[in-house]
Design a protein around this motif. Sequence first.
Motif, short mmCIF file in Angstrom:
data_model
loop_
_atom_site.label_atom_id
_atom_site.label_comp_id
_atom_site.label_asym_id
_atom_site.label_seq_id
_atom_site.Cartn_x
_atom_site.Cartn_y
_atom_site.Cartn_z
N PHE A 1 0.82 -1.21 0.00
CA PHE A 1 0.00 0.00 0.00
C PHE A 1 0.86 1.27 0.00
O PHE A 1 0.57 2.22 -0.72
N GLY A 2 1.91 1.27 0.82
CA GLY A 2 2.78 2.45 0.90
C GLY A 2 3.46 2.74 -0.43
O GLY A 2 3.57 3.91 -0.84
N GLU A 3 3.95 1.71 -1.08
CA GLU A 3 4.60 1.88 -2.38
C GLU A 3 3.61 2.40 -3.42
O GLU A 3 3.93 3.28 -4.22
N PHE A 4 2.40 1.84 -3.38
CA PHE A 4 1.38 2.28 -4.32
C PHE A 4 1.03 3.75 -4.12
O PHE A 4 0.91 4.52 -5.09
N MET A 5 0.88 4.17 -2.87
CA MET A 5 0.51 5.55 -2.57
C MET A 5 1.65 6.51 -2.90
O MET A 5 1.40 7.63 -3.36
N ARG A 6 2.90 6.08 -2.67
CA ARG A 6 4.04 6.97 -2.91
C ARG A 6 4.13 7.38 -4.38
O ARG A 6 4.50 8.51 -4.71
N ILE A 7 3.79 6.46 -5.27
CA ILE A 7 3.83 6.75 -6.70
C ILE A 7 2.46 7.20 -7.20
O ILE A 7 2.36 8.13 -8.01
N GLY A 8 1.40 6.55 -6.70
CA GLY A 8 0.07 6.81 -7.22
C GLY A 8 -0.50 8.17 -6.89
O GLY A 8 -1.18 8.78 -7.72
N VAL A 9 -0.22 8.69 -5.68
CA VAL A 9 -0.80 9.97 -5.27
C VAL A 9 -0.29 11.13 -6.13
O VAL A 9 -1.09 11.88 -6.70
N PRO A 10 1.04 11.35 -6.24
CA PRO A 10 1.48 12.46 -7.10
C PRO A 10 1.12 12.27 -8.57
O PRO A 10 0.78 13.23 -9.27
N PHE A 11 1.15 11.00 -9.03
CA PHE A 11 0.76 10.71 -10.41
C PHE A 11 -0.70 11.11 -10.65
O PHE A 11 -1.04 11.78 -11.63
N THR A 12 -1.58 10.70 -9.72
CA THR A 12 -3.01 10.98 -9.86
C THR A 12 -3.30 12.47 -9.75
O THR A 12 -4.10 13.02 -10.52
N LEU A 13 -2.65 13.14 -8.80
CA LEU A 13 -2.87 14.57 -8.63
C LEU A 13 -2.49 15.35 -9.89
O LEU A 13 -3.20 16.26 -10.33
N ALA A 14 -1.35 14.98 -10.49
CA ALA A 14 -0.91 15.66 -11.71
C ALA A 14 -1.88 15.42 -12.86
O ALA A 14 -2.28 16.35 -13.58
N ALA A 15 -2.28 14.16 -13.03
CA ALA A 15 -3.17 13.81 -14.14
C ALA A 15 -4.54 14.47 -13.98
O ALA A 15 -5.08 15.06 -14.93
N VAL A 16 -5.11 14.38 -12.77
CA VAL A 16 -6.45 14.91 -12.53
C VAL A 16 -6.46 16.43 -12.61
O VAL A 16 -7.39 17.03 -13.15
N THR A 17 -5.42 17.08 -12.07
CA THR A 17 -5.36 18.54 -12.11
C THR A 17 -5.30 19.04 -13.55
O THR A 17 -6.02 19.98 -13.92
N ALA A 18 -4.43 18.42 -14.36
CA ALA A 18 -4.33 18.83 -15.76
C ALA A 18 -5.64 18.60 -16.50
O ALA A 18 -6.10 19.47 -17.26
N ALA A 19 -6.26 17.44 -16.28
CA ALA A 19 -7.53 17.15 -16.94
C ALA A 19 -8.63 18.08 -16.46
O ALA A 19 -9.47 18.53 -17.24
N TYR A 20 -8.62 18.39 -15.16
CA TYR A 20 -9.63 19.29 -14.61
C TYR A 20 -9.53 20.68 -15.22
O TYR A 20 -10.55 21.29 -15.60
N LEU A 21 -8.31 21.19 -15.32
CA LEU A 21 -8.12 22.52 -15.92
C LEU A 21 -8.55 22.54 -17.38
O LEU A 21 -9.13 23.52 -17.86
N PHE A 22 -8.28 21.43 -18.08
CA PHE A 22 -8.70 21.34 -19.48
C PHE A 22 -10.23 21.36 -19.59
O PHE A 22 -10.80 22.11 -20.39
N VAL A 23 -10.90 20.53 -18.77
CA VAL A 23 -12.36 20.47 -18.79
C VAL A 23 -12.95 21.82 -18.39
O VAL A 23 -13.93 22.30 -18.99
N TRP A 24 -12.36 22.46 -17.39
CA TRP A 24 -12.86 23.77 -16.95
C TRP A 24 -12.70 24.80 -18.05
O TRP A 24 -13.59 25.63 -18.29
N TRP A 25 -11.57 24.76 -18.76
CA TRP A 25 -11.31 25.73 -19.81
C TRP A 25 -12.26 25.52 -21.00
O TRP A 25 -12.76 26.49 -21.60
N ILE A 26 -12.53 24.27 -21.33
CA ILE A 26 -13.40 23.96 -22.48
C ILE A 26 -14.87 24.11 -22.15
O ILE A 26 -15.66 24.69 -22.90
N TRP A 27 -15.26 23.61 -20.97
CA TRP A 27 -16.69 23.52 -20.64
C TRP A 27 -17.15 24.51 -19.57
O TRP A 27 -18.35 24.68 -19.36
N GLY A 28 -16.16 25.16 -18.89
CA GLY A 28 -16.55 26.04 -17.79
C GLY A 28 -17.28 27.31 -18.20
O GLY A 28 -18.32 27.66 -17.63
N PRO A 29 -16.78 28.05 -19.22
CA PRO A 29 -17.41 29.32 -19.60
C PRO A 29 -18.85 29.12 -20.06
O PRO A 29 -19.19 28.13 -20.66
#
Length: 204
Positions: A176-204
């Motif tokens: 679990f610790g190994e999974f979280m050490r890699i998975g958390v920053p990976f997921t945060l980066a991916a979701v943040t970038a995708a979120y900003l893209f969706v907000w920019w395209i669909w937010g206005p």
Amino acid sequence: QGTATLIGDPPSMLLGGFAKMNFMDFFFYHGRPGIFFAVELGAIVSSAVLYFIFRHHREKVQLIPVEAVRSWVPTGILATLIVALALSSFADTGFSYLAGIICMIFGIIALLWERFVNRASIVEGLKSLDWETTFFLMGVFILVGSITATGCIEVISRANIVACGILKKEGYTVRFGEFMRIGVPFTLAAVTAAYLFVWWIWGP
């Protein structure tokens, strides 16, 4: 990457069935860039995070001998299945039954080909399948169907169990610790970038 297209992963199929989306809606939805581009942008950003995490690993990769291709038939069966599932999304946008029937038909075709061409045992072939993941995914669909029927559609995806199951069969235990050490920053980066893209395209 599985969620980038309609037929790549169970969560995307659940979303497509609930929202009545077809295969092309994942690329362009109501004239705007769709989920596919959000996922790919997230993949690019999260790849940079993985490079930073593993930047000190410079050891040589052990090369695994590549087995010679004995037949292209399984590849043809898989490619045809993917095309058939994509096309079925236009006829059965709610994923009520057609996709399941198609998968069962192609599964039977693959078993028959293995039995009569390769002279392999169907029973042994069935035993070698990853039943743990199969029953997990079946449970997910049943659970989500039940939640949808009662009016609550909050779905928590756990498709990572597939990768962990494959690693476990190969002798690699993911803690679990190994999974979280890699998975958390990976997921945060991916979701943040995708979120900003969706907000920019669909937010206005």
